[in-house]
Design an enzyme around this catalytic site. Structure first.
Site, PDB file in Angstrom:
ATOM      1  N   ASN A  97     -10.159  -3.050   1.907  1.00  0.00           N
ATOM      2  CA  ASN A  97      -9.969  -3.033   0.620  1.00  0.00           C
ATOM      3  C   ASN A  97     -11.207  -2.723  -0.163  1.00  0.00           C
ATOM      4  OD1 ASN A  97      -7.135  -3.627   0.815  1.00  0.00           O
ATOM      5  ND2 ASN A  97      -7.502  -5.781   1.049  1.00  0.00           N
TER       6      ASN A  97
ATOM      7  N   HIS B  43       0.872  -1.374  -0.121  1.00  0.00           N
ATOM      8  CA  HIS B  43      -0.068   0.033   0.113  1.00  0.00           C
ATOM      9  C   HIS B  43       0.909   1.179   0.081  1.00  0.00           C
ATOM     10  CE1 HIS B  43      -3.807  -2.187   0.613  1.00  0.00           C
ATOM     11  NE2 HIS B  43      -3.142  -2.865   1.606  1.00  0.00           N
TER      12      HIS B  43
END
Length: 736
Positions: free
Chosen positions: A165, A92
């Site tokens: 997510n 990320h």
């Protein structure tokens, strides 16, 4: 030039000062420093500097001598620059974010005692960070990847981090496998290739060998992995959490975010091109929408299962590789989140924000989900590695409620704790623990019995049923996109063992799918499967099931392509209507200098045809004008704009002489155009040949079969794509 720079700086300052505020934003204002003309350059220790251009050195009239190490200003500048970087997130790393607010419109007090989910009068500040997973901080936005959707709620009872997510499941059931799944997805170790892609040997080798990943990789090969916008994707908590109400009753829950604008994606050719043409596409899209006041919104929903019903399903509800099908466990929408303020500075806010799944508030707890248990350790641990033990004192991470404890010292400590004791219990009874009545966190009294072992339950060992469920629930066009995605990914695997075995694995999802992919990538086509497709479907897995409540073009980008001699009446009407519907008109010309209309008026385009591409907009409109149409018909890039937009299934509008231009560019007999004063729509191409004075004066109603040209054109835009072009094979008949 200096005046332009000054105006730009003032505009940026006004945008920040006029943006919506919140308790958290007000808290951060104590950290702000304004960079403007009234300020004077100083060192970090406050001494004003007379120059920022020359190192202190020995000089004479005719030569420059050695630079002096004694110069504290120069040494500080170089030292600070050398140490600007902090460790990049392992996953990320590439992210963008925004401030906003969260509010519940229906109390969930039957499920939880957490005021953030029960108090309908409360408005909770949030910061949301979206991200890709595999790529480095400098990678492109539009790669095929899972997207992180992490929300930090600054509640009055402490920070709650919902770290999710845009896909509701994950590749692994147990956190102990996290290093393996990420190592396999990252660039291969011998040559650090490829960047931010799953299309390589190691990724797919892991997927074959680790069968529990099968459900997740079907999602990763769907359109979910190439979102049109961060504002147009769902968010999921992924793991199973718990909620505890005031009566002490516990429910298992999953959290959902559903966007107001609907769930939409790019097409693959478009995503590939954008990665090079505009690698910051998603980041800029989010910023632009908020700056223009088109604040993105999501509904917040909860799936809940009573504790006594935990084992009533044919899947384990604690398995992060499984969804809770919504026809079995409906989503209850109770709140809404709006993002309404861009960051003031990227690094101290978007980059330094630290999310931890272990950060919850009273009334929210953890299940025995083995992935969540490991995430609770991993996220906290990685923030210490990135930011230091005092990471929660950084302004962006700091709660808005009082913080008081006996944690002390450590690198970069900000808090100055006054008093003579730093322990509890102490003789002053200073800072005692809170009682339950005072809001102390209540751990659920869960009874646990068993043996210590490295094992999983029987339901955890079933890995294919929900992969089949997801594939079966896709629309025909989504299935075709999955086929194309598998074909692309496995084509980039050079090792025959990898793509050959993956074809066999796909047979565990659907035999026909596996046979189709085998022909595409050169693997041996399977004739049987050990796991025949069960044929079942469920609701709300297909993106087509999440349209906006009403057709809208809000925040869509519409290119208006003009050349000298363009029809100013059609141009003016379209520009005004696009803006009035909260979309973004972008004027594109053969050059960026002013373009002259048929009536002599002029307009300066935002971009020229070579500097921008159709990939960066949602639709194109070409107003009439004989001279303009003739000029554009001889411009290869203009023709490419039309063909590429058609190939990417986007709405195309044209009036007057531009109708023939569009017909020439597309040149397909299946696509018909207007020949009279009637609006004509064909495969999302909306045309009006003979323009009347009243053609653009009627109020715009966005609807199928709308009476006016703009209403019909806007409806085509609101559909996101014209899928019939692809289903009928038209997009593959032209070169783009």
């Amino acid at each position: 030039m200096s005046n332009i720079i000054s105006q730009a700086g003032q505009k940026a300052k006004e945008a920040l000062t006029s943006a919506p505020s919140s308790k958290k934003v007000d808290d951060l204002k104590n950290e702000f420093k304004e960079t403007d003309k009234s300020a004077r350059l100083t060192t970090d220790y406050g001494v004003k500097q007379t120059t920022a251009d020359d190192w202190l050195r020995i000089v004479s009239d005719d030569k420059i001598g050695p630079s002096l190490l004694e110069d504290p200003f120069a040494r500080e500048r170089i030292m600070r620059f050398d140490h600007e970087r902090i460790p990049e997130r392992v996953v990320h790393a590439r992210g963008s974010g925004a401030f906003g607010k969260f509010k519940v419109y229906e109390s969930a007090s039957d499920l939880t005692m957490a005021p953030v989910l029960t108090d309908t009068s409360r408005e909770t500040p949030v910061f949301v960070r979206f991200s890709t997973v595999l790529g480095s901080r400098g990678s492109a936005d539009t790669v095929r990847d899972v997207r992180g959707f992490a929300v930090k709620f600054y509640t009055e009872e402490g920070n709650w981090d919902l770290v999710g997510n845009n896909i509701p499941v994950f590749f692994i059931q147990d956190a102990i496998k996290f290093p393996d799944v990420i190592h396999a997805g990252k660039p291969e170790p011998h040559n650090e290739v490829p960047q931010a892609q799953s299309a390589h040997n190691n990724f797919w080798d892991f997927q074959f060998n680790h069968t529990e990943a099968t459900h997740m990789f079907t999602w990763a090969m769907s359109d979910r992995a190439i979102p049109r916008s961060l504002r147009m994707m769902q968010g999921f908590g992924v793991n199973t959490y718990t909620l505890i109400n005031a009566q002490g009753k516990r429910h298992f829950v999953k959290f959902h975010w559903t966007p107001e604008l609907g769930v939409h994606s790019l097409v693959w050719d478009e995503a590939l091109k954008l990665a090079g043409q505009d690698p910051d596409f998603h980041r800029k899209d989010l910023w632009e929408a908020i700056e223009n006041g088109a604040y993105p919104k999501w509904k917040f929903g909860i799936q809940a299962i009573a504790e006594e019903d935990e084992h009533k399903f044919d899947f384990d509800i604690l398995d992060a590789t499984k969804i809770w099908p919504e026809d079995l466990v409906p989503v209850r929408y109770i709140g809404e989140m709006e993002l309404n303020r861009n960051p003031d500075e990227f690094f101290p806010q978007t980059e330094q924000i630290a999310f931890c799944t272990s950060h919850v508030v009273n009334g929210i707890g953890f299940s025995d989900d083995p992935l969540l248990q490991g995430r609770n350790f991993s996220y906290f641990d990685t923030q210490i590695s990135r930011l230091g033990v005092n990471f929660q004192e950084l302004p962006i991470n700091r709660p808005v409620c009082p913080v008081m404890n006996f944690n002390r010292d450590g690198a970069m400590r900000h808090t100055i704790s006054r008093g003579t004791v730093n322990y509890y219990p102490n003789r002053f009874d200073a800072c005692p623990p809170a009682s339950l009545k005072e809001g102390g966190y209540l751990e659920y009294a869960q009874k646990v019995a068993g043996i210590k072992a490295r094992a999983r339950s029987a339901k955890f060992k079933e890995h294919f049923s929900q992969a089949q469920l997801f594939y079966n629930s896709m629309s025909p066009i989504e299935k075709q996109h999955m086929i194309n995605a598998f074909g692309f990914e496995l084509d980039h695997c050079e090792d025959p063992v990898v793509y050959g075995r993956m074809v066999q694995r796909l047979a565990d999802i659907d035999l026909g799918l596996a046979q189709t992919i085998a022909e595409m990538v050169g693997g041996e086509a399977p004739t049987t499967t050990n796991h025949p497709n069960h044929g079942r479907k469920t609701i709300n897995l297909s993106q087509t099931e999440f349209p906006p409540a009403t057709p809208t073009i809000k925040s869509r980008r519409v290119a208006i392509i003009i050349a000298d001699g363009y029809d100013n009446v059609a141009y003016d009407a379209a520009y005004a209507a696009i803006s009035a519907n909260q979309a973004i008109p972008l004027v594109i010309g053969p050059r960026r200098s002013k373009v002259t209309a048929a009536n002599g008026s002029t307009v300066q385009p935002h971009h020229h045809l070579e500097g921008f591409r159709s990939t960066m907009v949602d639709a194109i409109f070409i107003p009439g004008g004989a001279k303009a149409a003739e000029t554009l018909s001889k411009n290869g890039r203009a023709l490419h704009w039309i063909r590429e937009a058609f190939g990417h299934l986007k709405a195309i509008g044209a009036t007057g002489e531009a109708v023939d231009l569009v017909a020439k560019a597309i040149a397909l007999p299946q696509v018909t155009v207007s020949s009279e004063a009637e609006v004509h729509e064909s495969y999302g191409v909306v045309t009006l040949k003979k323009v009347k004075p009243e053609s653009f004066t009627d109020a715009v109603k966005i609807a199928k079969g709308a009476a006016g040209f703009l209403g019909e054109f806007f409806y085509a835009i609101a559909q996101h794509r014209n899928w019939d072009r692809e289903l009928d094979g038209l997009h593959s008949m032209i070169a783009y």
